[in-house]
Write a protein that holds these residues in place. Sequence first.
Motif, short mmCIF file in Angstrom:
data_model
loop_
_atom_site.label_atom_id
_atom_site.label_comp_id
_atom_site.label_asym_id
_atom_site.label_seq_id
_atom_site.Cartn_x
_atom_site.Cartn_y
_atom_site.Cartn_z
N ARG A 199 0.85 -1.18 0.00
CA ARG A 199 0.00 0.00 0.00
C ARG A 199 0.89 1.23 0.00
NH1 ARG A 199 -1.99 -0.82 4.42
NH2 ARG A 199 -1.03 0.78 5.72
N GLN A 200 0.65 2.14 -0.94
CA GLN A 200 1.43 3.35 -1.01
C GLN A 200 0.93 4.39 -0.01
OE1 GLN A 200 0.98 4.36 -5.17
NE2 GLN A 200 2.78 3.17 -5.77
N GLU B 238 -0.32 7.30 -0.30
CA GLU B 238 -1.57 7.98 -0.61
C GLU B 238 -2.72 7.00 -0.83
OE1 GLU B 238 -0.92 10.70 -3.80
OE2 GLU B 238 0.35 12.04 -2.58
N ASP C 246 -2.92 4.16 -2.76
CA ASP C 246 -2.90 3.27 -3.92
C ASP C 246 -2.23 1.96 -3.57
OD1 ASP C 246 -4.11 5.27 -5.39
OD2 ASP C 246 -2.21 6.07 -6.15
N ARG C 247 -2.60 0.92 -4.32
CA ARG C 247 -2.05 -0.41 -4.05
C ARG C 247 -1.21 -0.87 -5.24
NH1 ARG C 247 -3.95 -2.52 0.29
NH2 ARG C 247 -3.06 -4.53 -0.28
N GLY C 248 -0.29 -1.79 -4.97
CA GLY C 248 0.56 -2.31 -6.02
C GLY C 248 1.03 -3.70 -5.69
#
Length: 432
Positions: free
Chosen positions: A91-92, A94, A96-98
């Motif tokens: 999880r970033q 801000e 967002d996920r990756g």
Amino acid sequence: MTKPRVVIVGAGFAGYHAAKTLSRLAGKRAEIVLLNSTDYFLYLPLLPEVAAGVVEPTRISVPLSGTLDGVRVVIGEADRVDLQNRWVGYRQQEGDRGQLAYDRLVLAVGSVNKLLPIPGVTEYAHGFRGLPEALFLHDHVVRQIELAELTEDPAEQRARTTFVVVGAGYTGTEVAAHGQLFTDRLVAQRPHLTVRPRWMLLDIAPRVLPELGERMSRTADRVLRRRGVDVRMGTSVSEATPDGVMLTDGEYVSTCSLVWCVGVRPDPFVAELGLRTEKGRLVVDEFLNVPGYPEVYACGDAAAVPDVTRPGQICTMTAQHAQRQGKLAAQNIAASYGQGSRKPYKHYDLGWVVDLGGKDAAANPLKVSLSGLPAKAVTRGYHLLAMPGNRARVGADWVLDATMSRPAVQLGLVPANAVPLESESPEMVRRG
């Protein structure tokens, strides 16, 4: 031809040195990705000096980009590992996920605050594991001295100038030692404040620095007591309240400051992996491999690495072990690509150093016990050698502190609600 990818999770002592070593050994044979929740490596041993205003916080924050050649840095917090399909979810900052697919994986997620079921501690104590906590403590100490100067109530003045540190290991001992010097300097700048600040160091252990030899323990104890630190061994906190703490011996201490330094435990992320653990740490073999997953390695505080120097036991959670294990994990990964041969982890301690502020320290390099200025020279020399960057800046701060008066202002950058005593990512400031 696509290069195989090595993903390293965590950039503490183990992860940072794994990435640095691997980039040197196998940078041309593999893509190296470092996933971490911040964009810097934090040199934790100097945190007490940040809290006391000796060293600037940016000095002990070594940037990942620019110091790790050939390593791709991804800022985010790992929250899932799919061992069957070989990818890490994160999880970033801000939201967002990756995902990061891997051919080799190094788990070096480190440790977090150790919490005990003591009423009121999570509400009224603050930990000491990251930069936000050190910056908060610095501001908090300055604020309490300033408020004590303003009040005419003797009881409130005593409470605001009483600082309770729980845990007499490395961190707690150094926080109390530096803290007493720091507050003495603050009071010396305020002629209207006549009370001397009181620092208390508590631990259920029978002596200060119980994990070290008795000579180092006696040196630290002697320095602390000489400075006026109230050292209470065999004593801890049984309850924390908004106005103070109840001690296990029945005494109630009025205070506005409770610093929690009782130790660490493996990051809770380890327990979510579904792998075998020992004392909350991932079980690995002597080559740092996770059994059943030859492509997965673990090192540092998150790994239960067999200690071949103490048969049947696992390595202690120290920076020395973490740094050396990170390097070995990199060497063994390089060996898996045909460069060199893999080796088991074996390390004999070369000694320890404890900085007690001012001209005082305790050290035992190569088992030779030192105190005073010789120990101080060894301690600072060790830190400069162990730091992967910013050495000149740290050295400059030490020189300035020794030759000039130390400025002390509260900047208010980290409010109390941003650093609650919790177990998740203590290096991150909490918002909202």
